[in-house]
Design a protein around this motif. Structure first.
Motif, PDB file in Angstrom:
ATOM      1  N   UNK A 282       0.861  -1.182   0.000  1.00 42.20           N
ATOM      2  CA  UNK A 282       0.000   0.000   0.000  1.00 42.20           C
ATOM      3  C   UNK A 282       0.896   1.230   0.000  1.00 42.20           C
ATOM      4  N   UNK A 283       0.801   2.031  -1.039  1.00 39.06           N
ATOM      5  CA  UNK A 283       1.555   3.286  -1.159  1.00 39.06           C
ATOM      6  C   UNK A 283       3.040   3.115  -0.816  1.00 39.06           C
ATOM      7  N   UNK A 284       3.665   2.102  -1.374  1.00 41.55           N
ATOM      8  CA  UNK A 284       5.090   1.888  -1.168  1.00 41.55           C
ATOM      9  C   UNK A 284       5.451   1.119   0.084  1.00 41.55           C
ATOM     10  N   UNK A 285       4.510   0.890   0.967  1.00 45.02           N
ATOM     11  CA  UNK A 285       4.760   0.101   2.170  1.00 45.02           C
ATOM     12  C   UNK A 285       4.325  -1.329   1.891  1.00 45.02           C
ATOM     13  N   UNK A 286       4.950  -2.283   2.550  1.00 38.83           N
ATOM     14  CA  UNK A 286       4.591  -3.676   2.314  1.00 38.83           C
ATOM     15  C   UNK A 286       4.615  -4.461   3.619  1.00 38.83           C
ATOM     16  N   UNK A 287       3.968  -5.607   3.566  1.00 36.67           N
ATOM     17  CA  UNK A 287       4.030  -6.577   4.658  1.00 36.67           C
ATOM     18  C   UNK A 287       3.960  -7.961   4.026  1.00 36.67           C
ATOM     19  N   UNK A 288       4.829  -8.853   4.500  1.00 32.41           N
ATOM     20  CA  UNK A 288       4.894 -10.198   3.933  1.00 32.41           C
ATOM     21  C   UNK A 288       5.043 -11.220   5.056  1.00 32.41           C
ATOM     22  N   UNK A 289       4.150 -12.210   5.094  1.00 36.03           N
ATOM     23  CA  UNK A 289       4.299 -13.265   6.091  1.00 36.03           C
ATOM     24  C   UNK A 289       5.529 -14.109   5.775  1.00 36.03           C
ATOM     25  N   UNK A 290       6.346 -14.382   6.795  1.00 35.33           N
ATOM     26  CA  UNK A 290       7.537 -15.215   6.602  1.00 35.33           C
ATOM     27  C   UNK A 290       7.314 -16.626   7.115  1.00 35.33           C
ATOM     28  N   UNK A 291       6.692 -16.744   8.298  1.00 32.97           N
ATOM     29  CA  UNK A 291       6.461 -18.074   8.857  1.00 32.97           C
ATOM     30  C   UNK A 291       5.304 -18.031   9.849  1.00 32.97           C
ATOM     31  N   UNK A 292       4.801 -19.228  10.156  1.00 35.58           N
ATOM     32  CA  UNK A 292       3.732 -19.373  11.140  1.00 35.58           C
ATOM     33  C   UNK A 292       4.021 -20.612  11.967  1.00 35.58           C
ATOM     34  N   UNK A 293       3.850 -20.482  13.281  1.00 37.22           N
ATOM     35  CA  UNK A 293       3.994 -21.606  14.190  1.00 37.22           C
ATOM     36  C   UNK A 293       2.842 -21.527  15.174  1.00 37.22           C
ATOM     37  N   UNK A 294       1.779 -22.254  14.904  1.00 39.83           N
ATOM     38  CA  UNK A 294       0.594 -22.188  15.758  1.00 39.83           C
ATOM     39  C   UNK A 294      -0.045 -20.813  15.667  1.00 39.83           C
ATOM     40  N   UNK A 295      -0.131 -20.120  16.804  1.00 39.47           N
ATOM     41  CA  UNK A 295      -0.741 -18.790  16.860  1.00 39.47           C
ATOM     42  C   UNK A 295       0.264 -17.669  16.631  1.00 39.47           C
TER      43      UNK A 295
END
Length: 110
Positions: free
Chosen positions: A74-87
């Protein structure tokens, strides 16, 4: 993924408020807008297509772009999931790496 989107929009709101130098004022405004919202008002993802999410927040509607690498921008900002462990999720964003525990409702900068 819903958590990632909420964090992405929150990053935008926080970035705007820190530029203004008044985070507390912005938080109070968000709380007031939610409290004063008419019955039936929804916040969160209101539309999803193959290339975008439309998210409703107390500050308005935002269109978040789905990127090919799995991130959301969004407008040059980003977020990316790297990993998940349960919650617990680890995400990379424009503002650094964070660990998010959805059960405890905590966010820790890594």
């Amino acid at each position: 993924m819903m958590l990632m989107l909420a964090l992405g929009v929150s990053i935008n709101g926080f970035a705007q408020s820190t530029r203004r130098g008044d985070v507390n004022k912005q938080m109070k405004q968000a709380i007031e807008r939610v409290a004063d919202a008419p019955s039936g008002t929804s916040y969160g993802v209101v539309e999803e297509t193959s290339d975008k999410y439309v998210v409703a927040t107390p500050f308005g509607r935002y269109t978040l772009k789905k990127e090919k690498d799995g991130s959301v921008s969004y407008k040059g900002m980003y977020i990316k999931p790297e990993s998940q462990n349960g919650d617990t999720y680890v995400v990379d964003s424009s503002f650094g790496r964070f660990q998010i525990n959805t059960r405890k409702f905590t966010v820790k900068k890594l």
